[in-house]
Design a protein around this motif. Structure first.
Motif: not given
Length: 257
Positions: A198-214
């Motif tokens: 499901v592409f959403l799982s990859w999208s969510a991870d990428v966007l969380r990385t872009a927003v968060g300080p991780a």
């Protein structure tokens, strides 16, 4: 796919959508979902998760809008009695469908601004984006992947108007498998492998990385997965639409209500 045809249909759909604002219902639901998710994080005293709570309703809105556009545009053509005329034109119908879904989906990305505004005005939270370029690329690729995948729903609507039942059931399974609100890692072990498709799982991870300080780990692979899965969805939708059109032309059921 003809770029000229795609762009012309894209522009036409944008104008049609702006003149029928009821199709953009996500601008009503996105702020409500944002309030719900932020209320949960605030009650749990986890303001560090506010960025995730803001992203979730945006991803939900994008997918809901893509699904609705993928199904409803066929239904509207049938109701107006124009479906047969559109299919009879020299333009490849699968290109028309993809361009129209892409236009609506990209318009719905404006729900990002709504979600950020709700966080700031309603909860006093300013969500910062640690990696703006990664975020912008991630949102764009996600919207395009959604448009390509949603074209499969349009194929089903060409074949059977009753496919609306399926359209209404595709939202929350994708939200769950895509880890929209919570990471896929918290799902049961037996369910996690399915989320990789499901592409959403990859999208969510990428966007969380872009927003968060991780630390920025694996985002290139995530973006590549979104692109490949989006292209696979688009290819499947194009193939289905072309084959189903050949079938309904033979059976004479194209404009069946």
């Amino acid at each position: 796919m003809s770029p000229t045809l795609f762009w012309q249909v894209f522009r036409l759909q944008v104008l049609m959508t702006l003149r029928t604002p009821d199709t953009l219902h996500v601008f009503v639901t996105a702020p409500l979902y944002t309030c719900v998710f932020l209320a949960i994080t605030e009650h749990a005293e986890r303001r560090d998760l506010a960025g995730f709570a803001v992203l979730a309703p945006v991803l939900m809105s994008l997918w809901s809008m893509a699904l609705m556009a993928g199904g409803e545009l066929i239904g509207h053509e049938r109701e107006r009695g124009t479906l047969e005329a559109v299919v009879a034109t020299p333009a490849r119908y699968s290109t028309v469908v993809t361009a129209r879904i892409t236009a609506v989906t990209l318009l719905s990305t404006l729900s990002l601004a709504e979600a950020w505004l709700v966080a700031w005005a309603g909860f006093g939270i300013t969500v910062t984006i640690a990696r703006p370029l990664l975020f912008a690329v991630g949102v764009l690729l996600t919207a395009l992947a959604m448009a390509g995948t949603a074209s499969c729903v349009s194929a089903l609507f060409v074949l059977a108007p009753s496919a609306r039942i399926l359209q209404n059931t595709l939202s929350f399974p994708f939200f769950l498998l895509g880890g929209v609100l919570v990471p896929v890692s918290v799902l049961p072990q037996w369910l996690q492998p399915a989320s990789k498709a499901v592409f959403l799982s990859w999208s969510a991870d990428v966007l969380r990385t872009a927003v968060g300080p991780a630390p920025d780990h694996g985002t290139a692979g995530g973006l590549l997965a979104v692109v490949l899965l989006g292209l696979a969805g688009h290819a499947a939708g194009t193939l289905l639409i072309d084959r189903i059109l050949r079938r309904v032309r033979v059976t004479g059921t194209l404009a069946r209500m």
